[in-house]
Each structure stands twice: as C-alpha cells, then as structure tokens.
Design an enzyme around this catalytic site. Sequence first.
Site, PDB file in Angstrom:
ATOM      1  N   ALA A 191       9.850  -3.051  -6.616  1.00  0.00           N
ATOM      2  CA  ALA A 191      10.722  -3.355  -6.383  1.00  0.00           C
ATOM      3  C   ALA A 191      11.151  -2.553  -7.499  1.00  0.00           C
ATOM      4  O   ALA A 191      12.410  -2.261  -8.173  1.00  0.00           O
ATOM      5  CB  ALA A 191      11.556  -5.063  -6.698  1.00  0.00           C
ATOM      6  N   ASP A 228      -4.420  -7.019  -6.844  1.00  0.00           N
ATOM      7  CA  ASP A 228      -4.993  -7.802  -5.754  1.00  0.00           C
ATOM      8  C   ASP A 228      -4.745  -7.270  -4.567  1.00  0.00           C
ATOM      9  O   ASP A 228      -5.374  -7.342  -3.198  1.00  0.00           O
ATOM     10  CB  ASP A 228      -3.577  -8.156  -5.633  1.00  0.00           C
ATOM     11  CG  ASP A 228      -2.118  -8.565  -4.661  1.00  0.00           C
ATOM     12  OD1 ASP A 228      -2.481  -7.101  -4.835  1.00  0.00           O
ATOM     13  OD2 ASP A 228      -1.279  -9.167  -4.590  1.00  0.00           O
ATOM     14  N   HIS A 274       0.341  -5.658  -3.508  1.00  0.00           N
ATOM     15  CA  HIS A 274       1.080  -4.877  -4.487  1.00  0.00           C
ATOM     16  C   HIS A 274       1.218  -3.356  -4.843  1.00  0.00           C
ATOM     17  O   HIS A 274       2.339  -2.934  -4.626  1.00  0.00           O
ATOM     18  CB  HIS A 274       1.287  -6.122  -5.385  1.00  0.00           C
ATOM     19  CG  HIS A 274       1.678  -7.574  -5.672  1.00  0.00           C
ATOM     20  ND1 HIS A 274       0.855  -8.428  -5.004  1.00  0.00           N
ATOM     21  CD2 HIS A 274       3.620  -7.133  -5.606  1.00  0.00           C
ATOM     22  CE1 HIS A 274       1.873 -10.170  -4.885  1.00  0.00           C
ATOM     23  NE2 HIS A 274       2.888  -9.211  -5.216  1.00  0.00           N
ATOM     24  N   ASP A 305      -0.304 -12.086 -10.134  1.00  0.00           N
ATOM     25  CA  ASP A 305       0.927 -12.170  -9.375  1.00  0.00           C
ATOM     26  C   ASP A 305       0.326 -13.667  -8.579  1.00  0.00           C
ATOM     27  O   ASP A 305       1.218 -13.766  -8.194  1.00  0.00           O
ATOM     28  CB  ASP A 305       1.556 -11.679  -8.804  1.00  0.00           C
ATOM     29  CG  ASP A 305       2.654 -11.626  -8.302  1.00  0.00           C
ATOM     30  OD1 ASP A 305       3.883 -12.551  -8.803  1.00  0.00           O
ATOM     31  OD2 ASP A 305       2.925 -11.401  -6.992  1.00  0.00           O
TER      32      ASP A 305
END
Length: 185
Positions: free
Chosen positions: A8, A42, A45, A67
């Site tokens: 983001a 991971d 992301h 996360d």
Amino acid sequence: MLTHLFNAMPPFHHRNPGPMGVLGFHHLPHETKKPFYGLITDGIHSSPSSVRVAYKAHPEGAVLVTDAMAGAGLEGDEFMLGSMHVTRKGPMEVVITGTDTLAGSVATMPFCITNLVEFSGCTLAEAVNAATIAPAKCIGVYPQKGSLMEGSDADFVVLDGLDDLDEGVFTVTRVLCWGGSLEKV
C-alpha cells in the site's frame, strides 16, 4: 520506520523511488539515519526479488514481520479477523471471504526467517537478527530485549533440526521468557 515495506505504498520508479528509495541512499541529508523497515517474507506480501533488493540495500534496518492473524499455526481455512470473515486462499495467504483482497497471512516467524535466508541470501544468524535485534532497536528496548547479554530479559527460542546443507531449515523446540520455559513446541 517504514511499515510493511512495498504494501500500500507508491511503487519504486527510477525517477521517483518513493519510500523504497530511502534505503538506497548512502548518506541522507541532515545526518538522518536510514530507517528501519518492516519486511513481510511470507512470499505473498512481497516477492522474493523485492525482499532481496530491500535487504541488500539496508540489511541492518530489516525488521521481520509475519503479518500473521489468528489463524497462524491452526488447521482449517475459515477464520475471523476482528469482525471480518477471512479465508485461507493458499498455504500462507488469507483473503477477506468472497474477495481477492489480502487480509493477512498465517505465516509464522520461523517460516519468515527461513524465507529471508532463501530470498536474500543472508545467513541464518543475519535473519535471526532481523527477527530479534533489529525490532528491539527499532522500538528502543535493545539490549533489554532482543539480546542475551548479561542483564537482559533472556527471552529466546531453542532451534533444532538445523540442516548443514540448508541453514534455513529448522524447527522451534522450546520458548523461554525471562529465563523460564513457557512451553514445549
């Protein structure tokens, strides 16, 4: 701190590198230090190549982030995230039910440490530092936390199953906090 690097935020561009560009500077103006940055390894992301670029640009600033949400380490594919229903879409990816919107991950810290070794080419010791020392320094609690120095809180995990051929392969066998055993994993 750059939170959840790459997520983001404006993408890296050669003329306007955005937040990621700060990691590439050798000297920042006004004696500003390079920031710490949260890196979710991971495999969902951030791509392995993005993780490698960020880590190579500023290894000391890498703060491993899972996360992970409540479903981490649990069986099943349906979970709650606050009041939202979420669904496991892949081995680590969790989306808001009925959408493709990423809601989080079920990755554990050992999984993220293993991936940092694999994605960046760093050593296991360097990856563990990104999960221990760097976060403690980032929030100003080092060496009380993130350290095994005399006088520290002595919070640590015992790893087993280290593979001589692949140092990113291991399991957590014991968790200790303030020098006492919390649980056997």
